[in-house]
Design an enzyme around this catalytic site. Structure first.
Site, PDB file in Angstrom:
ATOM      1  N   ASP A 135       0.779  -1.281  -0.040  1.00 54.41           N
ATOM      2  CA  ASP A 135      -0.035   0.107   0.590  1.00 54.41           C
ATOM      3  C   ASP A 135       0.348   1.120   0.113  1.00 54.41           C
ATOM      4  O   ASP A 135       0.308   2.682   0.582  1.00 54.41           O
ATOM      5  CB  ASP A 135      -1.199  -0.015   1.196  1.00 54.41           C
ATOM      6  CG  ASP A 135      -2.094  -1.007   0.729  1.00 54.41           C
ATOM      7  OD1 ASP A 135      -2.683  -0.741   0.234  1.00 54.41           O
ATOM      8  OD2 ASP A 135      -2.519  -1.005   2.290  1.00 54.41           O
ATOM      9  N   ASP A 195      -7.056  -3.861  -4.986  1.00 55.84           N
ATOM     10  CA  ASP A 195      -6.972  -1.869  -4.529  1.00 55.84           C
ATOM     11  C   ASP A 195      -5.509  -2.020  -5.765  1.00 55.84           C
ATOM     12  O   ASP A 195      -5.379  -0.110  -5.133  1.00 55.84           O
ATOM     13  CB  ASP A 195      -6.944  -2.242  -3.306  1.00 55.84           C
ATOM     14  CG  ASP A 195      -7.457  -3.460  -2.140  1.00 55.84           C
ATOM     15  OD1 ASP A 195      -8.236  -4.205  -2.822  1.00 55.84           O
ATOM     16  OD2 ASP A 195      -8.327  -2.546  -1.536  1.00 55.84           O
ATOM     17  N   THR A 255     -11.875 -13.654  -1.488  1.00 52.75           N
ATOM     18  CA  THR A 255     -12.084 -12.321  -0.359  1.00 52.75           C
ATOM     19  C   THR A 255     -11.981 -12.744   0.495  1.00 52.75           C
ATOM     20  O   THR A 255     -12.337 -13.464   1.211  1.00 52.75           O
ATOM     21  CB  THR A 255     -13.988 -12.098  -0.767  1.00 52.75           C
ATOM     22  OG1 THR A 255     -14.092 -11.126  -1.091  1.00 52.75           O
ATOM     23  CG2 THR A 255     -14.980 -12.863   0.067  1.00 52.75           C
ATOM     24  N   ARG A 267     -16.832  -1.999  -2.405  1.00 58.41           N
ATOM     25  CA  ARG A 267     -15.045  -1.525  -2.645  1.00 58.41           C
ATOM     26  C   ARG A 267     -14.586  -1.440  -3.772  1.00 58.41           C
ATOM     27  O   ARG A 267     -13.512  -1.314  -4.464  1.00 58.41           O
ATOM     28  CB  ARG A 267     -14.811  -0.805  -1.261  1.00 58.41           C
ATOM     29  CG  ARG A 267     -13.678   0.312  -1.016  1.00 58.41           C
ATOM     30  CD  ARG A 267     -13.411   0.312   0.265  1.00 58.41           C
ATOM     31  NE  ARG A 267     -12.026  -0.751   0.570  1.00 58.41           N
ATOM     32  CZ  ARG A 267     -13.090  -0.802   2.120  1.00 58.41           C
ATOM     33  NH1 ARG A 267     -14.212  -0.646   1.887  1.00 58.41           N
ATOM     34  NH2 ARG A 267     -11.742  -1.537   3.032  1.00 58.41           N
TER      35      ARG A 267
END
Length: 423
Positions: A135, A195, A255, A267
């Site tokens: 991230d 993401d 998931t 999301r």
């Protein structure tokens, strides 16, 4: 009973007006004045508690969004220029000891706050404190890349380049993807998540800054792997894709935060909308526009009639489940980004849809009273536990910090169409 809206009905919905955009953006900047004062150099957590974020240290994957909000406030400082602001950060008429702030005063206030936060990010990446994950883009693009773009902040540039090095250290040549979490190469962690598409702009920026193609090359390999594996036949998306560590091929999808493996986590689908848009921005590969249309179409066709997404798109009208306002604003940002590269007709369509989503959020989810919340958007969901997922329940029907950031970004995109994005 029909659970989701149909496209014909969607087209008839109202759009957010220019006056509403200004109203929401002004409140957002005012709220950031209050929060910077009250947090005193600390960072809010990922989600609020009963509507209020608590101050904490710079850790986790979400603190960059608060700095991003600070930079967006810097760019929109004119909304509070001329206000009388007390030492407690409250904006009132003639508070004792307050003075009227000029535009430069307000810009300095936000830039000094953001630059102090940037120093925290530099220290964090130099110490390798809680950065052993993918991230880096969420942390360093809206904070440190923004600092360099807006203020030529050398600390921001240095921190962001170190973060880009950290991100590419997680690249797996077998399968050509950036591993999300966990010990590198461990079979149970040989995976990427949707993401990560929003972490990749950091790598394109790093190649632009250094001239070294290695960052861009890894970004493009990850994008190609993601696009080939993350979108399902029905145009929904996997949250997590496990790859075979021996062959580099797709092993299985799963998931962590969606309702169950085969459902569409809201999301995650929204990251797919924005992620395919930025993939197209940097590569201009026409098939990525096709992917964008597919994942965006699925997202839109699984909205309830009030257009505020449920936390998982398997749910719709009549289901007693929480919403996730953050998904709507992430998707809106993706549509507004992709609109920049499309024909006039297609751009008008996606811009209009984005404005409809933002109108729904404006009416149903925005914070309007600082006594109610120190966030910007209500009805977000971080992690909702279900019988079929592995997540830790957190931030259900609360403000979530990325929702606040992308709400500000979406408003800013419409208020200032020439805005140079941080991603």
């Amino acid at each position: 009973m029909q659970k989701w809206i149909n496209e014909t009905d969607l087209l008839s919905y109202p759009e957010i007006s220019d006056i509403e955009i200004k109203t929401a953006l002004k409140f957002s900047v005012e709220q950031m004045v209050r929060n910077i004062y009250s947090f005193k150099g600390n960072f809010p957590g990922a989600a609020s508690f009963d509507g209020f974020y608590k101050p904490g240290v710079n850790k986790g994957w979400t603190t960059g969004f608060f700095t991003g909000e600070t930079w967006l406030s810097y760019e929109n400082a004119s909304f509070v220029a001329g206000e009388r602001i007390g030492a407690d950060g409250k904006l009132r008429e003639n508070p004792e000891g307050a003075s009227e702030r000029t535009l430069q005063d307000v810009k300095d206030f936000f830039s000094h706050a953001a630059e102090r936060q940037v120093l925290s990010f530099l220290s964090r990446i130099e110490r390798k404190a809680d950065v052993d994950h993918h991230d880096m883009g969420f942390l360093y693009s809206p904070s440190c890349v923004a600092a360099w773009k807006l203020r030529d902040d050398e600390n921001g540039r240095k921190a962001a380049l170190l973060a880009a090095d950290q991100l590419i250290s997680r690249f797996q040549p077998v399968g050509e993807f950036i591993q999300a979490w966990g010990r590198m190469g461990a079979p149970e962690n040989y995976r990427f998540i949707i993401d990560c598409l929003l972490n990749l702009p950091l790598l394109y920026w790093a190649t632009g800054e250094t001239g070294d193609p290695k960052y861009r090359d890894i970004a493009e390999k990850h994008i190609h792997t993601a696009m080939a594996n993350v979108i399902r036949e029905d145009d929904s998306t996997w949250h997590t894709v496990f790859m075979n560590p021996k062959t580099g091929k797709f092993d299985h999808g799963a998931t962590c935060q969606g309702y169950k493996d085969g459902s569409a986590w809201a999301r995650g689908q929204a990251w797919g909308v924005y992620g395919t848009a930025v993939a197209y921005k940097y590569t201009k590969r026409p098939e990525y526009f096709s992917y964008f249309k597919r994942v965006t179409g699925y997202f839109l066709h699984h909205l309830p009639k009030d257009l505020v997404p449920y936390w998982d798109l398997t749910f719709g009208d009549g289901d007693d489940e929480p919403r996730d306002s953050s998904s709507a604003v992430i998707a809106a940002c993706g549509m507004l980004e992709m609109a920049k590269y499309l024909s006039q007709e297609e751009a008008a369509y996606y811009t209009s849809i984005a404005r409809k989503l933002l109108k729904a959020i404006y009416d149903a989810c925005r914070v309007t009273d600082p006594e109610e919340s120190n966030g910007l958007l209500l009805h977000g969901t971080y992690s909702k536990k279900s019988p079929y997922n592995t997540c830790t329940p957190e931030g259900v029907d609360e403000c979530v910090i990325w929702g606040d950031y992308y709400w500000m970004e979406a408003l800013n995109r419409l208020y200032n169409p020439s805005w140079q994005i941080y991603w």
